[in-house]
Design a protein around this motif. Structure first.
Motif, mmCIF file in Angstrom:
data_model
loop_
_atom_site.group_PDB
_atom_site.id
_atom_site.type_symbol
_atom_site.label_atom_id
_atom_site.label_comp_id
_atom_site.label_asym_id
_atom_site.label_seq_id
_atom_site.Cartn_x
_atom_site.Cartn_y
_atom_site.Cartn_z
ATOM 1 N N SER A 3 0.825 -1.198 0.000
ATOM 2 C CA SER A 3 0.000 0.000 0.000
ATOM 3 C C SER A 3 0.866 1.257 0.000
ATOM 4 O O SER A 3 2.039 1.229 0.361
ATOM 5 C CB SER A 3 -0.912 0.018 1.225
ATOM 6 N N LEU A 4 0.270 2.370 -0.417
ATOM 7 C CA LEU A 4 0.977 3.637 -0.444
ATOM 8 C C LEU A 4 1.449 4.016 0.955
ATOM 9 O O LEU A 4 2.579 4.469 1.135
ATOM 10 C CB LEU A 4 0.073 4.727 -1.023
ATOM 11 N N THR A 56 -6.893 11.005 0.940
ATOM 12 C CA THR A 56 -5.679 11.776 0.697
ATOM 13 C C THR A 56 -5.922 13.285 0.742
ATOM 14 O O THR A 56 -5.011 14.030 1.101
ATOM 15 C CB THR A 56 -5.037 11.370 -0.635
ATOM 16 N N ILE A 81 1.622 10.732 -3.583
ATOM 17 C CA ILE A 81 0.182 10.924 -3.763
ATOM 18 C C ILE A 81 -0.094 11.590 -5.105
ATOM 19 O O ILE A 81 -0.950 11.144 -5.867
ATOM 20 C CB ILE A 81 -0.414 11.740 -2.593
ATOM 21 N N HIS A 84 0.933 9.303 -8.356
ATOM 22 C CA HIS A 84 0.035 8.201 -8.687
ATOM 23 C C HIS A 84 -1.442 8.593 -8.706
ATOM 24 O O HIS A 84 -2.269 7.801 -9.140
ATOM 25 C CB HIS A 84 0.239 7.046 -7.702
ATOM 26 N N ARG A 86 -3.530 9.111 -5.974
ATOM 27 C CA ARG A 86 -4.103 8.149 -5.029
ATOM 28 C C ARG A 86 -5.334 8.675 -4.304
ATOM 29 O O ARG A 86 -5.492 9.865 -4.101
ATOM 30 C CB ARG A 86 -3.064 7.769 -3.968
#
Length: 135
Positions: A3-4, A56, A81, A84, A86
Protein backbone atom coordinates in the motif's frame (compact mmCIF):
# COMPACT_ATOMS: atom_id res chain seq x y z
CA UNK A 1 0.84 -5.25 -3.56
CA UNK A 2 2.28 -2.85 -1.01
CA UNK A 3 0.00 0.00 0.00
CA UNK A 4 0.98 3.64 -0.44
CA UNK A 5 1.01 4.16 3.32
CA UNK A 6 3.39 1.22 3.75
CA UNK A 7 5.74 2.63 1.10
CA UNK A 8 5.78 5.94 2.94
CA UNK A 9 6.05 4.48 6.43
CA UNK A 10 8.79 1.89 5.86
CA UNK A 11 11.67 4.33 5.29
CA UNK A 12 10.35 6.69 7.96
CA UNK A 13 10.15 3.91 10.56
CA UNK A 14 13.67 2.80 9.70
CA UNK A 15 14.94 6.35 10.26
CA UNK A 16 13.57 6.73 13.77
CA UNK A 17 14.32 3.29 15.18
CA UNK A 18 10.71 2.11 15.02
CA UNK A 19 9.43 4.39 17.78
CA UNK A 20 6.34 5.39 15.80
CA UNK A 21 3.05 4.02 17.04
CA UNK A 22 1.28 1.62 14.68
CA UNK A 23 -1.26 3.15 12.33
CA UNK A 24 -4.03 3.83 11.56
CA UNK A 25 -3.81 6.82 13.85
CA UNK A 26 -7.04 8.46 12.81
CA UNK A 27 -9.10 9.42 15.86
CA UNK A 28 -12.53 8.17 16.70
CA UNK A 29 -14.81 10.78 15.08
CA UNK A 30 -16.70 11.40 18.31
CA UNK A 31 -13.62 12.07 20.43
CA UNK A 32 -12.23 15.29 18.90
CA UNK A 33 -13.74 18.33 17.24
CA UNK A 34 -11.66 17.63 14.13
CA UNK A 35 -8.86 15.46 12.85
CA UNK A 36 -6.64 18.56 12.95
CA UNK A 37 -7.21 18.94 16.72
CA UNK A 38 -6.10 15.36 17.28
CA UNK A 39 -3.24 15.44 14.80
CA UNK A 40 -1.60 18.74 15.69
CA UNK A 41 1.32 17.27 17.67
CA UNK A 42 2.06 14.52 15.13
CA UNK A 43 0.59 15.38 11.73
CA UNK A 44 2.70 12.89 9.74
CA UNK A 45 1.53 9.90 11.76
CA UNK A 46 -2.10 10.92 11.42
CA UNK A 47 -1.71 11.54 7.70
CA UNK A 48 -0.50 7.96 7.20
CA UNK A 49 -3.73 6.67 8.70
CA UNK A 50 -5.77 8.89 6.41
CA UNK A 51 -3.75 7.80 3.35
CA UNK A 52 -4.33 4.17 4.29
CA UNK A 53 -8.09 4.86 4.28
CA UNK A 54 -7.88 6.60 0.89
CA UNK A 55 -8.62 10.05 2.33
CA UNK A 56 -5.68 11.78 0.70
CA UNK A 57 -7.41 15.19 0.50
CA UNK A 58 -7.64 15.18 4.30
CA UNK A 59 -4.06 13.90 4.60
CA UNK A 60 -2.44 16.51 2.34
CA UNK A 61 -2.76 19.49 4.74
CA UNK A 62 -1.26 17.39 7.53
CA UNK A 63 1.56 16.22 5.28
CA UNK A 64 2.21 19.80 4.17
CA UNK A 65 2.40 20.87 7.81
CA UNK A 66 5.00 18.17 8.44
CA UNK A 67 6.86 19.10 5.27
CA UNK A 68 7.08 22.75 6.30
CA UNK A 69 8.63 21.52 9.55
CA UNK A 70 11.30 19.77 7.47
CA UNK A 71 9.95 16.23 7.30
CA UNK A 72 11.52 14.57 4.27
CA UNK A 73 9.17 11.54 4.48
CA UNK A 74 6.23 13.95 4.33
CA UNK A 75 7.66 15.57 1.20
CA UNK A 76 8.07 12.13 -0.36
CA UNK A 77 4.53 11.15 0.67
CA UNK A 78 3.05 14.21 -1.00
CA UNK A 79 5.06 13.44 -4.12
CA UNK A 80 3.79 9.85 -4.18
CA UNK A 81 0.18 10.92 -3.76
CA UNK A 82 0.43 13.36 -6.67
CA UNK A 83 2.55 11.04 -8.84
CA UNK A 84 0.04 8.20 -8.69
CA UNK A 85 -3.19 10.16 -8.12
CA UNK A 86 -4.10 8.15 -5.03
CA UNK A 87 -7.33 8.06 -3.06
CA UNK A 88 -9.49 11.11 -3.62
CA UNK A 89 -6.62 13.16 -5.10
CA UNK A 90 -6.03 13.37 -8.83
CA UNK A 91 -2.67 12.96 -10.50
CA UNK A 92 -0.65 16.20 -10.70
CA UNK A 93 2.81 15.55 -12.11
CA UNK A 94 4.12 19.09 -11.65
CA UNK A 95 3.26 18.94 -7.93
CA UNK A 96 4.81 15.47 -7.68
CA UNK A 97 8.08 16.71 -9.16
CA UNK A 98 8.03 19.77 -6.89
CA UNK A 99 7.71 17.68 -3.73
CA UNK A 100 10.17 14.96 -4.76
CA UNK A 101 12.68 17.66 -5.65
CA UNK A 102 12.20 19.33 -2.25
CA UNK A 103 12.82 16.03 -0.47
CA UNK A 104 15.78 15.16 -2.67
CA UNK A 105 17.42 18.54 -2.09
CA UNK A 106 17.17 17.89 1.64
CA UNK A 107 18.84 14.49 1.36
CA UNK A 108 15.93 12.04 1.15
CA UNK A 109 17.41 9.04 -0.70
CA UNK A 110 14.05 7.72 -1.94
CA UNK A 111 13.15 11.14 -3.39
CA UNK A 112 16.58 11.32 -5.04
CA UNK A 113 15.97 7.93 -6.63
CA UNK A 114 12.55 8.96 -7.93
CA UNK A 115 13.99 12.17 -9.39
CA UNK A 116 16.68 10.14 -11.16
CA UNK A 117 14.10 7.78 -12.63
CA UNK A 118 11.87 10.66 -13.74
CA UNK A 119 14.76 12.38 -15.53
CA UNK A 120 16.03 9.13 -17.04
CA UNK A 121 12.64 8.20 -18.47
CA UNK A 122 11.47 11.73 -19.27
CA UNK A 123 8.34 11.23 -17.20
CA UNK A 124 6.85 14.49 -15.86
CA UNK A 125 10.11 16.26 -16.77
CA UNK A 126 12.17 16.59 -19.93
CA UNK A 127 14.51 13.61 -20.29
CA UNK A 128 18.00 14.58 -19.14
CA UNK A 129 20.59 11.85 -18.56
CA UNK A 130 22.99 14.23 -16.78
CA UNK A 131 20.26 15.21 -14.31
CA UNK A 132 19.32 11.55 -13.91
CA UNK A 133 22.90 10.69 -12.92
CA UNK A 134 23.10 13.65 -10.57
CA UNK A 135 20.20 12.35 -8.51
Amino acid sequence: MVSLAAMIAAPAAANDGGSRPPFPLVPDPGTYASVNDYCDPRPFDCALGLVERGETQAALPLLRRSATRGSRPAMRAIGLIYLHGRGDTGQDLSQAVRWFQAGAQRGDAESMYVMGVLYRRGYAVEADQAQARQW
